[in-house]
Write an enzyme that holds these catalytic residues in place. Structure first.
Site, PDB file in Angstrom:
ATOM      1  NE  ARG A  34       5.890  -2.109  -3.972  1.00  0.00           N
ATOM      2  CZ  ARG A  34       5.206  -2.700  -4.942  1.00  0.00           C
ATOM      3  NH1 ARG A  34       5.777  -2.939  -6.099  1.00  0.00           N
ATOM      4  NH2 ARG A  34       3.949  -3.033  -4.759  1.00  0.00           N
ATOM      5  CG  HIS A  38       6.451  -6.630  -1.821  1.00  0.00           C
ATOM      6  ND1 HIS A  38       5.760  -6.683  -3.011  1.00  0.00           N
ATOM      7  CD2 HIS A  38       5.903  -5.597  -1.137  1.00  0.00           C
ATOM      8  CE1 HIS A  38       4.841  -5.728  -3.032  1.00  0.00           C
ATOM      9  NE2 HIS A  38       4.921  -5.040  -1.911  1.00  0.00           N
ATOM     10  CG  HIS A 162       3.743   4.314   0.406  1.00  0.00           C
ATOM     11  ND1 HIS A 162       2.446   3.890   0.424  1.00  0.00           N
ATOM     12  CD2 HIS A 162       4.481   3.232  -0.003  1.00  0.00           C
ATOM     13  CE1 HIS A 162       2.381   2.608   0.042  1.00  0.00           C
ATOM     14  NE2 HIS A 162       3.611   2.187  -0.205  1.00  0.00           N
ATOM     15  CD1 TRP A 178       1.907   8.067  -1.645  1.00  0.00           C
ATOM     16  CD2 TRP A 178       3.713   7.097  -2.564  1.00  0.00           C
ATOM     17  NE1 TRP A 178       1.598   6.759  -1.926  1.00  0.00           N
ATOM     18  CE2 TRP A 178       2.682   6.133  -2.482  1.00  0.00           C
ATOM     19  CE3 TRP A 178       4.941   6.706  -3.112  1.00  0.00           C
ATOM     20  CZ2 TRP A 178       2.827   4.827  -2.921  1.00  0.00           C
ATOM     21  CZ3 TRP A 178       5.097   5.400  -3.552  1.00  0.00           C
ATOM     22  CH2 TRP A 178       4.054   4.479  -3.456  1.00  0.00           C
TER      23      TRP A 178
HETATM   24  C1  HEM Z   1       5.429   1.262  -3.766  1.00  0.00           C
HETATM   25  C2  HEM Z   1       1.172  -0.462  -2.240  1.00  0.00           C
HETATM   26  C3  HEM Z   1       2.904  -0.757   2.263  1.00  0.00           C
HETATM   27  C4  HEM Z   1       7.249   0.546   0.646  1.00  0.00           C
HETATM   28  C5  HEM Z   1       4.150   0.793  -3.737  1.00  0.00           C
HETATM   29  C6  HEM Z   1       3.292   0.697  -4.877  1.00  0.00           C
HETATM   30  C7  HEM Z   1       2.098   0.222  -4.459  1.00  0.00           C
HETATM   31  C8  HEM Z   1       2.192   0.005  -3.044  1.00  0.00           C
HETATM   32  C9  HEM Z   1       0.853  -0.035  -5.311  1.00  0.00           C
HETATM   33  C10 HEM Z   1       3.692   1.069  -6.313  1.00  0.00           C
HETATM   34  C11 HEM Z   1       4.477  -0.074  -6.971  1.00  0.00           C
HETATM   35  C12 HEM Z   1       4.910   0.288  -8.368  1.00  0.00           C
HETATM   36  O1  HEM Z   1       4.033   0.545  -9.201  1.00  0.00           O
HETATM   37  O2  HEM Z   1       6.127   0.305  -8.628  1.00  0.00           O
HETATM   38  C13 HEM Z   1       1.259  -0.625  -0.870  1.00  0.00           C
HETATM   39  C14 HEM Z   1       0.146  -0.985  -0.009  1.00  0.00           C
HETATM   40  C15 HEM Z   1       0.626  -1.038   1.257  1.00  0.00           C
HETATM   41  C16 HEM Z   1       2.047  -0.740   1.198  1.00  0.00           C
HETATM   42  C17 HEM Z   1      -1.275  -1.232  -0.490  1.00  0.00           C
HETATM   43  C18 HEM Z   1      -0.088  -1.309   2.557  1.00  0.00           C
HETATM   44  C19 HEM Z   1      -1.370  -1.060   2.747  1.00  0.00           C
HETATM   45  C20 HEM Z   1       4.258  -0.551   2.195  1.00  0.00           C
HETATM   46  C21 HEM Z   1       5.187  -0.795   3.259  1.00  0.00           C
HETATM   47  C22 HEM Z   1       6.418  -0.444   2.803  1.00  0.00           C
HETATM   48  C23 HEM Z   1       6.250   0.039   1.444  1.00  0.00           C
HETATM   49  C24 HEM Z   1       4.805  -1.390   4.628  1.00  0.00           C
HETATM   50  C25 HEM Z   1       7.750  -0.508   3.515  1.00  0.00           C
HETATM   51  C26 HEM Z   1       7.882  -0.468   4.826  1.00  0.00           C
HETATM   52  C27 HEM Z   1       7.094   0.959  -0.659  1.00  0.00           C
HETATM   53  C28 HEM Z   1       8.127   1.641  -1.424  1.00  0.00           C
HETATM   54  C29 HEM Z   1       7.595   1.847  -2.707  1.00  0.00           C
HETATM   55  C30 HEM Z   1       6.258   1.293  -2.678  1.00  0.00           C
HETATM   56  C31 HEM Z   1       9.501   2.071  -0.920  1.00  0.00           C
HETATM   57  C32 HEM Z   1       8.272   2.543  -3.889  1.00  0.00           C
HETATM   58  C33 HEM Z   1       8.903   1.517  -4.802  1.00  0.00           C
HETATM   59  C34 HEM Z   1       9.572   2.116  -6.011  1.00  0.00           C
HETATM   60  O3  HEM Z   1       9.829   3.320  -6.074  1.00  0.00           O
HETATM   61  O4  HEM Z   1       9.871   1.337  -6.935  1.00  0.00           O
HETATM   62  N1  HEM Z   1       3.458   0.355  -2.623  1.00  0.00           N
HETATM   63  N2  HEM Z   1       2.383  -0.483  -0.110  1.00  0.00           N
HETATM   64  N3  HEM Z   1       4.935  -0.066   1.106  1.00  0.00           N
HETATM   65  N4  HEM Z   1       5.983   0.796  -1.427  1.00  0.00           N
HETATM   66 FE1  HEM Z   1       4.174   0.235  -0.756  1.00  0.00          FE
END
Ligand code: HEM
Length: 286
Positions: A34, A38, A162, A178
């Site tokens: 993440r 970002h 995700h 997820w």
């Molecule tokens: C986690 C939103 C696209 C990788 C999350 C979280 C949200 C989110 C709300 C939870 C954050 C938290 O509370 O810790 C979104 C939205 C996206 C998007 C709205 C696009 C529409 C992506 C993309 C990637 C990604 C493109 C990587 C290629 C991750 C990962 C986590 C995460 C690995 C888990 C982080 C953790 O376990 O701490 N995302 N995301 N996301 N996202 Fe996304």
């Protein structure tokens, strides 16, 4: 201290810090992925601003953006690697960490090139508001990702990240993982999206997400509104169905799209050397 440019040594040290028994599901991997995303996902193609150069999250204006809440954990995990290899820029370290984490969690090999530079002050940070809002739908997703230069296919492939990690109520306000095994890279996210009966739920904090109870996980698994927008939009859904059926196609497309994401805002000459270091006010670290 390793030899300047010895990225293999940096990769080995990133891989060896992923196991974190006290943290989340026992791995730093998901939050590192993440952080990498970002760090690059601020790119705006029209103005050629933002992107993976700079490591702007070291500054409050970007690091303190609520959209980046929780990513300080990822930066803290990587600090010993930076201390051991002081020549590596943060911008390279963060993107490389994402690539290493995906591979170590069973995902595809993603090609990666170094040479990013770090901002020396906070005068060139991208404005807030360029990262996606999970409460929105397909139009918003397109608006965000088309701005970076991605196609519908690439948007769906990237969303497959995700498969990893979880949402935290004290970070994004959403809650839960997820998939059942959130430290293993796979196409399960797409399979579950298509086959489970997702029910809308309003959390105590008023946030709306989708859930179903998974016996194997012993917990509710979740989908964000933006995740399920990939099902209701026919052009997105076409790729969801392909990736749910064919893990190899997903892995190959994810690897290509993630490589492209990590290169946003970076221009290289024919030899691969980064040439657009002039956007880094006050010079850059060599
Ligand atoms: C986690 C939103 C696209 C990788 C999350 C979280 C949200 C989110 C709300 C939870 C954050 C938290 O509370 O810790 C979104 C939205 C996206 C998007 C709205 C696009 C529409 C992506 C993309 C990637 C990604 C493109 C990587 C290629 C991750 C990962 C986590 C995460 C690995 C888990 C982080 C953790 O376990 O701490 N995302 N995301 N996301 N996202 Fe996304």
């Amino acid at each position: 201290m390793s030899k300047v440019g010895d990225y293999e040594a940096v990769k080995a040290d990133i891989a060896s810090l992923l196991h974190q028994p006290e943290y989340d599901d026992g791995s730093a991997g998901p939050v590192l992925v993440r952080l990498a995303w970002h760090s690059a996902g601020t790119y705006d193609h029209a103005t050629d601003t933002g992107g993976s150069n700079g490591a702007g999250m070291r500054y409050e204006a970007e690091g303190g953006d609520p959209a980046n809440a929780g990513l300080q954990h990822a930066r803290v995990f990587l600090e010993p690697v930076k201390e051991k290899h002081p020549w590596v820029t943060y911008a390279d370290l963060w993107t490389l960490a994402g690539v290493v984490a995906v591979k170590e969690m069973g995902g595809p090999q993603i090609s990666w090139k170094g040479g990013r530079t770090d901002y020396v002050d906070d005068s060139k940070l991208p404005p807030r508001g360029r990262l996606p809002d999970a409460a929105q739908g397909a139009d918003h997703i397109r608006w965000i990702f088309y701005r970076m230069g991605f196609s519908d296919q690439e948007i769906v492939a990237l969303s497959g990240a995700h498969n990893l990690g979880r949402c935290h109520s004290d970070r994004s306000g959403f809650e839960g993982a997820w998939v059942n095994n959130p430290t293993r890279f796979s196409n399960t996210y797409f399979k579950l999206m298509l086959t489970r009966n997702w029910k809308e739920k309003t959390l105590a904090n008023g946030i709306r997400q989708f859930v179903y109870y998974d016996e194997d996980a012993g917990e509710e698994l979740m989908m964000l509104p933006t995740d399920l927008a990939l099902l209701s939009d026919p052009s997105f859904r076409y790729w969801v169905e392909i990736y749910a059926k064919d893990r190899e196609v997903f892995f190959a497309d994810f690897a290509r799209a993630f490589d492209k994401l990590m290169e946003l805002g970076i221009q290289r000459d024919a030899s691969g050397k980064v040439v657009n270091t002039d956007n880094i006010k006050g010079g850059y670290l060599s």
